[in-house]
Design a protein around this motif. Structure first.
Motif, mmCIF file in Angstrom:
data_model
loop_
_atom_site.group_PDB
_atom_site.id
_atom_site.type_symbol
_atom_site.label_atom_id
_atom_site.label_comp_id
_atom_site.label_asym_id
_atom_site.label_seq_id
_atom_site.Cartn_x
_atom_site.Cartn_y
_atom_site.Cartn_z
ATOM 1 N N CYS A 127 -44.658 -22.460 -13.657
ATOM 2 C CA CYS A 127 -45.921 -22.176 -12.948
ATOM 3 C C CYS A 127 -45.833 -22.547 -11.465
ATOM 4 C CB CYS A 127 -47.077 -22.933 -13.600
ATOM 5 S SG CYS A 127 -47.657 -22.180 -15.130
ATOM 6 N N CYS A 159 -46.236 -26.843 -15.159
ATOM 7 C CA CYS A 159 -44.812 -26.811 -15.481
ATOM 8 C C CYS A 159 -43.988 -26.226 -14.336
ATOM 9 C CB CYS A 159 -44.596 -25.994 -16.753
ATOM 10 S SG CYS A 159 -44.843 -24.226 -16.546
ATOM 11 N N CYS A 215 -50.224 -22.475 -18.327
ATOM 12 C CA CYS A 215 -49.571 -21.455 -19.167
ATOM 13 C C CYS A 215 -49.372 -21.898 -20.613
ATOM 14 C CB CYS A 215 -48.237 -21.041 -18.553
ATOM 15 S SG CYS A 215 -46.949 -22.294 -18.729
ATOM 16 N N CYS A 235 -48.308 -27.544 -20.561
ATOM 17 C CA CYS A 235 -48.820 -27.143 -19.246
ATOM 18 C C CYS A 235 -50.258 -26.634 -19.405
ATOM 19 C CB CYS A 235 -47.929 -26.051 -18.663
ATOM 20 S SG CYS A 235 -48.584 -25.302 -17.154
#
Ligand SMILES: [Zn+2]
Length: 198
Positions: A71, A68, A59, A56
């Motif tokens: 998130c 992701c 993050c 991702c």
């Protein structure tokens, strides 16, 4: 002796974490004996994971989508940001089921011996996220190793200019302990009893 195909299979399996040549041989034999039930399905899921799972860009966790699912989950609190060393620690915290905010995976900790400086980690990306202003609390859930503590101090220094709450896990985490090895109850307690880093 074994055919080169079998030798290669054993060689590759032996490189996996937790396995050595001895378990590599055992696993190889098991796979070759259970071709239909285990070997073929395993090849399929491995190929699929290799193709679909990515990092991702927000993050730095692993998921089949970028950003992701953590998130983009509207039920997660974007004001709370938990910083972990590795994806395994994120998984451990998710298993403990105690945290509803979002994450930031550093990709390691600072280490003079291993030559890991801030550039090798996702620290700049973390600072950029915090600079956007929507984060109210940064939880530094790093392992209680010497390098983990060094990294905590470095991050506190870097985050100081932002008017945010910075917390660390309570000392339910044993020294030298890694989050991934803690039972969920201990992790839950350490997380609930986190305290201000200032
Ligand atoms: Zn993410």
């Amino acid at each position: 002796m074994n055919s080169p195909e079998i030798q290669l299979l054993i060689q590759h399996l032996s490189k996996l974490p937790g396995l050595g040549p001895r378990s590599g041989r055992r696993v190889a034999l098991h796979l070759l004996k259970k071709r239909e039930k285990i070997f073929r399905p395993l090849i399929q899921v491995m190929a699929e994971a290799e193709q679909k799972v990515r990092t991702c860009h927000i993050c730095h966790a692993l998921d089949a989508s970028d950003p992701c699912t953590l998130c983009t989950d509207p039920k997660r609190d974007p004001h709370q940001l938990c910083v972990v060393e590795d994806v395994a620690d994120l998984w451990a915290l998710e298993r403990a089921n105690t945290y509803r905010g979002v994450y930031h995976v550093l990709g390691g900790v600072l280490s003079a011996i291993d030559g890991i400086g801030p550039q090798q980690l996702t620290i700049q990306s973390l600072l950029d996220r915090v600079a956007k202003g929507s984060v109210h609390e940064v939880i530094l859930a790093l392992n209680a190793t010497v390098d983990g503590q060094t990294t905590i101090h470095y991050l506190i220094e870097q985050l100081r200019e932002h008017k945010i709450k910075i917390t660390t896990l309570a000392h339910g985490v044993p020294i030298g302990g890694e989050l991934d090895y803690l039972d969920e109850g201990t992790l839950f307690t350490a997380f609930q009893a986190r305290r201000s880093a200032e």
